[in-house]
Write a protein that holds these residues in place. Structure first.
Motif, PDB file in Angstrom:
ATOM      1  N   LEU A 187      25.256   1.925  92.460  1.00  0.00           N
ATOM      2  CA  LEU A 187      25.019   0.520  92.827  1.00  0.00           C
ATOM      3  C   LEU A 187      26.258  -0.334  92.579  1.00  0.00           C
ATOM      4  O   LEU A 187      26.574  -1.228  93.379  1.00  0.00           O
ATOM      5  CB  LEU A 187      23.835  -0.035  92.036  1.00  0.00           C
ATOM      6  CG  LEU A 187      22.446   0.345  92.549  1.00  0.00           C
ATOM      7  CD1 LEU A 187      21.383  -0.025  91.529  1.00  0.00           C
ATOM      8  CD2 LEU A 187      22.159  -0.335  93.879  1.00  0.00           C
ATOM      9  N   ALA A 206      17.655  -0.578  90.131  1.00  0.00           N
ATOM     10  CA  ALA A 206      18.633  -1.661  90.229  1.00  0.00           C
ATOM     11  C   ALA A 206      18.419  -2.712  89.143  1.00  0.00           C
ATOM     12  O   ALA A 206      19.250  -3.600  88.970  1.00  0.00           O
ATOM     13  CB  ALA A 206      18.543  -2.321  91.604  1.00  0.00           C
ATOM     14  N   ARG A 237      21.127  -5.574  89.787  1.00  0.00           N
ATOM     15  CA  ARG A 237      21.719  -5.326  91.103  1.00  0.00           C
ATOM     16  C   ARG A 237      20.641  -5.148  92.174  1.00  0.00           C
ATOM     17  O   ARG A 237      20.876  -4.500  93.201  1.00  0.00           O
ATOM     18  CB  ARG A 237      22.655  -4.115  91.053  1.00  0.00           C
ATOM     19  CG  ARG A 237      23.969  -4.419  90.326  1.00  0.00           C
ATOM     20  CD  ARG A 237      25.063  -3.389  90.607  1.00  0.00           C
ATOM     21  NE  ARG A 237      26.361  -3.924  90.248  1.00  0.00           N
ATOM     22  CZ  ARG A 237      26.992  -3.669  89.078  1.00  0.00           C
ATOM     23  NH1 ARG A 237      26.426  -2.873  88.183  1.00  0.00           N
ATOM     24  NH2 ARG A 237      28.169  -4.211  88.819  1.00  0.00           N
TER      25      ARG A 237
END
Length: 266
Positions: free
Chosen positions: A104, A124, A199
């Motif tokens: 990521l 994430a 993220r």
């Protein structure tokens, strides 16, 4: 298993890696306290159709240990340099757990260098307060009791509960891989994971195809922590009766998902 080494001049460390096959370059990134050996059962399934490259992450396996401080972004930048040294302009990145966090970061910083990417038993989301506290406890355990004691406590949790008894050989194999992690490398990784940002926006805004893979019985990262984004560029795959280690628990279920995703890019 033949391992190669390549030197990252910026860090003055060697990266150990395994490479097999021809075709679309596929980068396999293992999880925390693992190594490229996590992918041993996946290699022969992917290499007939892909150029498969699996490094030992810095501080893991046979790779060198980076100096502190060392962030998730540093891992991503170093792996980009690693691919450049191999003459690869674009690759499909598949990151398992810690490898997913790195993937990521690379997608955020080097999107133009990715053909596509996938998270395998990863998320994430950043660590929450409890997760950050647990990272500090893990650092204390590694530093006070050593890597072997830490690995002995960690590895059984990576497998689905029903596999802890039935996959003793695999658990032993995962422990032996983990013992090769340097104490400093484990601490660097724990610090990096603890400080990584949210993220989820990178998943939502990704312009390349994305694959999200979760294990039905994952005790480390539940499927709802992986399947956080839903749009037409994102594929989701829920693997049945596996935990956090599908590449070892059921490679015959994982590999076709990865192959189908790579072939869909052509």
């Amino acid at each position: 298993m033949v391992m190669n080494k390549i030197n990252l001049s910026k860090r003055s460390i060697d990266i150990a890696y395994r490479e097999e096959g021809q075709g679309t370059p596929v980068l396999l990134l293992h999880g925390f306290c693992g190594s490229s050996a996590y992918w041993n059962s996946v290699f022969p399934l992917l290499s007939p159709t892909c150029r498969v490259i699996a490094p030992d992450l810095p501080g893991h396996g046979l790779s060198g240990v980076p100096a502190a401080p060392y962030s998730i972004e540093d891992y991503a930048d170093d792996l980009l340099q690693f691919l450049q040294l191999l003459g690869i302009e674009k690759a499909v990145w598949f990151g398992h757990s810690l490898g997913g966090y790195i993937t990521l970061a690379a997608a955020e910083r080097h999107a133009g260098r990715m053909a596509a990417f996938g998270l395998i038993h990863s998320t994430a989301y950043p660590d929450d307060d409890k997760g950050k506290e647990n990272r500090l406890k893990s650092i204390q355990t590694v530093q006070s009791s050593g890597i072997a004691a830490f690995i002995d406590g960690l590895v059984p949790k990576l497998f689905a509960p029903e596999h802890v008894e039935t996959m003793q050989t695999k658990i032993h194999e995962a422990k032996e891989i983990g013992y090769c992690t340097s104490q400093e490398g484990a601490v660097r990784a724990l610090e990096a994971m603890r400080s990584r940002p949210d993220r989820t926006g990178i998943l939502a805004s990704a312009e390349c195809p994305v694959l999200l893979v979760a294990g039905e019985n994952d005790q480390i990262i539940a499927p709802d922590k992986t399947f956080t984004v839903h749009h037409n560029r994102v594929r989701q795959a829920l693997l049945k009766q596996v935990g956090h280690m599908s590449m070892m628990e059921d490679p015959q279920q994982l590999a076709p998902v990865l192959i189908d995703f790579v072939q869909s890019l052509r």
